[in-house]
Scaffold this active site. Structure first.
Site, PDB file in Angstrom:
ATOM      1  N   THR A 102       1.044  -1.260  -0.043  1.00  0.00           N
ATOM      2  CA  THR A 102       0.191   0.017   0.008  1.00  0.00           C
ATOM      3  C   THR A 102       0.805   1.208   0.124  1.00  0.00           C
ATOM      4  OG1 THR A 102      -1.525  -1.286   1.322  1.00  0.00           O
ATOM      5  CG2 THR A 102      -1.694   1.234   1.214  1.00  0.00           C
ATOM      6  N   LYS A 177      -7.250   1.562  -3.367  1.00  0.00           N
ATOM      7  CA  LYS A 177      -6.880   1.236  -2.069  1.00  0.00           C
ATOM      8  C   LYS A 177      -7.053   2.240  -1.144  1.00  0.00           C
ATOM      9  CE  LYS A 177      -4.817  -1.241   1.353  1.00  0.00           C
ATOM     10  NZ  LYS A 177      -5.400  -2.511   1.863  1.00  0.00           N
ATOM     11  N   LYS A 245       0.262   5.263   8.199  1.00  0.00           N
ATOM     12  CA  LYS A 245       0.930   5.486   6.875  1.00  0.00           C
ATOM     13  C   LYS A 245      -0.194   5.690   5.898  1.00  0.00           C
ATOM     14  CE  LYS A 245       2.217   2.007   4.614  1.00  0.00           C
ATOM     15  NZ  LYS A 245       1.524   0.808   3.905  1.00  0.00           N
TER      16      LYS A 245
HETATM   17  P1  NAP Z   1       5.328  -6.371   7.379  1.00  0.00           P
HETATM   18  O1  NAP Z   1       4.921  -7.640   8.070  1.00  0.00           O
HETATM   19  O2  NAP Z   1       6.085  -5.222   8.029  1.00  0.00           O
HETATM   20  O3  NAP Z   1       6.001  -6.872   6.073  1.00  0.00           O
HETATM   21  C1  NAP Z   1       6.776  -5.977   5.415  1.00  0.00           C
HETATM   22  C2  NAP Z   1       8.091  -6.883   4.984  1.00  0.00           C
HETATM   23  O4  NAP Z   1       8.664  -6.081   3.961  1.00  0.00           O
HETATM   24  C3  NAP Z   1       8.932  -6.804   6.130  1.00  0.00           C
HETATM   25  O5  NAP Z   1       9.463  -8.306   6.049  1.00  0.00           O
HETATM   26  C4  NAP Z   1      10.194  -6.151   5.805  1.00  0.00           C
HETATM   27  O6  NAP Z   1      11.491  -6.513   6.402  1.00  0.00           O
HETATM   28  C5  NAP Z   1      10.075  -5.930   4.293  1.00  0.00           C
HETATM   29  N1  NAP Z   1      10.840  -4.712   3.816  1.00  0.00           N
HETATM   30  C6  NAP Z   1      10.546  -3.352   4.182  1.00  0.00           C
HETATM   31  N2  NAP Z   1      11.460  -2.686   3.522  1.00  0.00           N
HETATM   32  C7  NAP Z   1      12.260  -3.435   2.888  1.00  0.00           C
HETATM   33  C8  NAP Z   1      13.217  -3.051   2.021  1.00  0.00           C
HETATM   34  N3  NAP Z   1      13.668  -2.070   1.868  1.00  0.00           N
HETATM   35  N4  NAP Z   1      13.916  -4.209   1.131  1.00  0.00           N
HETATM   36  C9  NAP Z   1      13.631  -5.501   1.795  1.00  0.00           C
HETATM   37  N5  NAP Z   1      12.641  -5.936   2.614  1.00  0.00           N
HETATM   38  C10 NAP Z   1      11.873  -4.906   2.977  1.00  0.00           C
HETATM   39  O7  NAP Z   1       4.041  -5.873   6.805  1.00  0.00           O
HETATM   40  P2  NAP Z   1       2.893  -6.452   6.224  1.00  0.00           P
HETATM   41  O8  NAP Z   1       1.483  -6.361   7.206  1.00  0.00           O
HETATM   42  O9  NAP Z   1       3.124  -7.709   5.686  1.00  0.00           O
HETATM   43  O10 NAP Z   1       2.401  -5.505   5.081  1.00  0.00           O
HETATM   44  C11 NAP Z   1       3.011  -5.098   3.915  1.00  0.00           C
HETATM   45  C12 NAP Z   1       2.417  -3.927   3.091  1.00  0.00           C
HETATM   46  O11 NAP Z   1       0.890  -4.376   2.768  1.00  0.00           O
HETATM   47  C13 NAP Z   1       2.216  -2.739   3.715  1.00  0.00           C
HETATM   48  O12 NAP Z   1       2.238  -1.614   3.019  1.00  0.00           O
HETATM   49  C14 NAP Z   1       0.846  -2.740   4.505  1.00  0.00           C
HETATM   50  O13 NAP Z   1       0.340  -1.487   4.496  1.00  0.00           O
HETATM   51  C15 NAP Z   1       0.019  -3.602   3.383  1.00  0.00           C
HETATM   52  N6  NAP Z   1      -1.218  -4.429   3.739  1.00  0.00           N
HETATM   53  C16 NAP Z   1      -1.141  -5.200   4.875  1.00  0.00           C
HETATM   54  C17 NAP Z   1      -2.416  -5.919   5.291  1.00  0.00           C
HETATM   55  C18 NAP Z   1      -2.224  -6.701   6.593  1.00  0.00           C
HETATM   56  O14 NAP Z   1      -3.353  -6.964   7.033  1.00  0.00           O
HETATM   57  N7  NAP Z   1      -1.283  -6.832   7.104  1.00  0.00           N
HETATM   58  C19 NAP Z   1      -3.342  -5.658   4.418  1.00  0.00           C
HETATM   59  C20 NAP Z   1      -3.373  -5.106   3.137  1.00  0.00           C
HETATM   60  C21 NAP Z   1      -2.261  -4.477   2.708  1.00  0.00           C
HETATM   61  P3  NAP Z   1      11.661  -6.943   7.889  1.00  0.00           P
HETATM   62  O15 NAP Z   1      11.380  -8.153   7.898  1.00  0.00           O
HETATM   63  O16 NAP Z   1      13.220  -6.606   7.965  1.00  0.00           O
HETATM   64  O17 NAP Z   1      10.913  -6.047   8.599  1.00  0.00           O
END
Ligand code: NAP
Length: 301
Positions: A102, A177, A245
């Site tokens: 997102t 979104k 965010k």
């Molecule tokens: P998350 O668990 O924090 O996953 C993000 C992953 O991306 C983490 O493993 C992080 O690494 C990795 N990352 C971040 N920056 C990076 C970089 N520069 N290089 C390589 N890896 C990187 O978050 P999430 O819940 O999966 O959400 C991910 C995205 O989807 C967000 O934008 C969120 O708003 C969106 N989203 C989430 C949901 C939900 O229900 N969770 C639903 C819809 C959309 P680390 O392991 O080191 O932190």
């Protein structure tokens, strides 16, 4: 893999709550998978199932025909795509790049333009449906970008989601979104306020959820997160800091469009209080903390 689906070399970057499950479905669908994540340990399970680790986003891109990203913030998207060790600098001509984070509509358009100048195609394809939807492969996927890119991406989207819609040109997926997150913002206020009222009135919250969860007030969020609020289970499915965010991106877009959305502004303000109180790593149902504090039940925030 179905008889008509073609096996692809897919790169996947960002293996957090969402990415890990989504990448797993691509492996299950029979595609070759190259992976990278900031914290390598989160890739171990996928590597054990056959994914190949690469040391940077650029190395993932160089080894793949399609690159998918689900990272955290727009600044992560920018680094991963446009940085010196990034995807656009290292993917080969003809590659398809799909950002499912997102992120901001404006950044999606910038990446699409950068991709085109190097003979690549980029889509923005954020998702809805939560960690549960990612696990069960039933996400809603809203895409922006070219018809040709969307057609190529469709078999991959079908491995991760069930509602898959091409919304228009680059940036249209992220705009959709934002519309989704704006609806969630006020719904989270509504769910919290309903439970805060029921608690103040001395009702059984479990019973209230049972009743209103099947009536006109029923919703995915009321039924999914209401019980967690009642149980004070604030473990994350969707991080508070990610939701702040999203609301900040939506409010910036509103400012650009000359649009005033008071529900969204209030939700961002209350969620920001959670972040300031140290609860950014909790799930979005932690909004109920703000209401229990307002009622004097707890002084947690
Ligand atoms: P998350 O668990 O924090 O996953 C993000 C992953 O991306 C983490 O493993 C992080 O690494 C990795 N990352 C971040 N920056 C990076 C970089 N520069 N290089 C390589 N890896 C990187 O978050 P999430 O819940 O999966 O959400 C991910 C995205 O989807 C967000 O934008 C969120 O708003 C969106 N989203 C989430 C949901 C939900 O229900 N969770 C639903 C819809 C959309 P680390 O392991 O080191 O932190």
């Amino acid at each position: 893999m179905s008889a008509t689906a073609k096996k692809m070399k897919v790169g996947f970057i960002g293996l957090g709550i969402m990415g890990q499950s989504m990448a797993g479905h691509l492996l299950d669908a029979g595609h070759d998978l190259n992976v990278y994540n900031r914290t390598r340990s989160k890739a171990e399970d996928l590597i054990g199932r056959g994914a190949v680790w690469c040391d940077s986003p650029g190395k993932v891109a160089a080894a793949s025909d399609v690159v998918i990203t689900v990272v955290g913030y727009p600044r992560d998207v920018e680094e991963v795509y446009l940085g010196p060790a990034g995807i656009v600098a290292h993917a080969h001509e003809g590659a398809l790049l799909i950002d499912m984070t997102t992120s901001s509509p404006d950044l999606a358009r910038r990446i699409a333009r950068a991709a085109v100048t190097r003979g690549m195609t980029a889509l923005d394809a954020p998702v809805s449906g939560g960690d549960g939807g990612a696990r069960t492969g039933t996400l809603t996927i809203m895409a922006g970008g070219s018809d040709e890119g969307f057609a190529r991406a469709r078999p991959l989207f079908e491995a991760m989601g069930t509602t898959i819609v091409h919304m228009g040109a680059a940036g249209a997926g992220q705009h959709t979104k934002m519309a989704n997150q704006i609806a969630i913002a006020s719904t989270m206020l509504a769910v919290s306020e309903s439970l805060a009222y029921a608690e103040a009135a001395g009702l059984s919250l479990g019973q209230v959820l049972e009743v209103i969860g099947t009536g006109a007030a029923s919703s995915f969020l009321l039924n999914g997160l209401g019980p967690k609020m009642v149980a004070a289970d604030y473990s994350p499915g969707f991080f508070v800091h990610h939701f702040v965010k999203d609301m900040s991106i939506a409010l910036a877009e509103c400012e650009r469009l000359g649009l005033d959305l008071p529900g969204l502004a209030l939700a961002r303000r209350l969620y920001q209080r959670l972040v300031d109180g140290g609860y950014g790593e909790e799930g979005t149902q932690a909004l109920y903390r703000v209401y229990t504090q307002l009622m004097g039940v707890s002084d947690a925030v």
